[in-house]
Structures are given as structure tokens and as C-alpha cells.
Scaffold this motif. Structure first.
Motif: not given
Length: 167
Positions: A7, A15, A57, A67
């Protein structure tokens, strides 16, 4: 084709939204979602802001769809959230396999996770992917002002050879 990657800090909002939508599905019928939503959203945003480096993710067509995190970079999967719109399409399994590989490559022989004991979807998901129940515990949850049962799940990567005596 799904892509799994680390990420980025600028993806915290996206997220957070995925985690919140998945959380709502996981606790539906267990808590008053409307009264807990803001608290849960803040918890996701805070966690992701502080721990985005521990997050992997999965994206589809350039868009994050789920994620997972190892908050302490150990054998514990602290989070695994898949957007409800794409659940049951194999994305969670791919993301889980990736995080398990990271755990194994870091020298751990077992992956561990926990969830609330009424989260049949998560329990079924982990069991489908080779996890067994390793413990059950009840703990007071201050944010809910009640006791909550939690279940621990684990999967051993390395199976030790049995010690054989004689032939």
C-alpha cells in the motif's frame, strides 16, 4: 488481472472505505452499526495512517479491492478485508496466500489470525484455506461495553517429520 502490492500512504482513505464496508458486513446483527460506524471509520483511518507500511493490497483494474496487514511484521495477520462488492471471487485467497508467503519468508512456521466468534464468514474463509481453531476466549470490549468471544486460528507451514523409533 489482480495485482498484489504494498500500500501507499496516499491510499489510506480508499483502504479505510474498504475496511469499513467489509466490517459492516462482518458485524451485521451483532452491533448497532449506525452508532458504531464513526468509531470504526476512525479506527480504520488511524490504523492505516500509522501502519500503512505493513499493508498489502490487492487491486483489480488499477483499483484497490482489499487489503491485509501484519501490524507487527510477525506471524499474526492483524487485518484482512475484501470489499463486499468483490467477495467470493478469489481475491481474499490470493491476498492471504501472499501474506502467508511473506510470513514464511520471514522465518515463521505458523500464520495466526483472530476474529470474533460469530464471524462465520471469516472463520469459514480461514478454515477453507487450511486454518484450524487454536483458541477461544472471552474479553471485555470497552467500545461495545460488553464481553465478546474471540476465536484464534492458525495454520502451520512446516510439518515436522515424526520421530520414528525402530523400523
Amino acid at each position: 488481472m489482480p495485482l498484489i502490492r504494498h500500500a501507499r500512504q496516499d491510499e489510506v482513505d480508499a483502504l479505510t472505505a474498504i475496511g469499513l464496508r467489509a466490517w459492516e458486513g462482518a458485524v451485521n446483527g451483532l452491533v448497532d452499526i449506525a452508532s458504531m460506524r464513526r468509531l470504526a471509520e476512525n479506527a480504520f483511518a488511524d490504523f492505516l495512517t500509522k501502519n500503512w507500511l505493513s499493508v498489502s493490497l490487492i487491486e483489480v483494474d488499477g483499483r484497490p479491492r482489499g487489503w491485509a496487514a501484519r501490524e507487527n511484521f510477525d506471524e499474526i495477520i492483524s487485518d484482512l478485508w475484501i470489499d463486499p462488492d468483490v467477495q467470493a471471487q478469489g481475491l481474499g485467497g490470493r491476498l492471504l496466500a501472499d501474506i502467508e508467503l511473506r510470513i514464511s519468508n520471514d522465518g515463521f512456521e505458523t500464520a495466526k489470525a483472530k476474529t470474533h466468534a460469530q464471524n462465520a464468514g471469516a472463520i469459514g474463509f480461514f478454515r477453507k484455506h487450511g486454518y484450524g481453531v487454536s483458541w477461544l476466549s472471552t474479553a471485555y470490549a470497552p467500545k461495545l461495553d460488553r464481553d465478546v468471544e474471540f476465536i484464534g486460528l492458525s495454520k502451520q507451514f512446516v510439518v515436522a517429520d515424526p520421530v520414528l523409533y525402530g523400523r
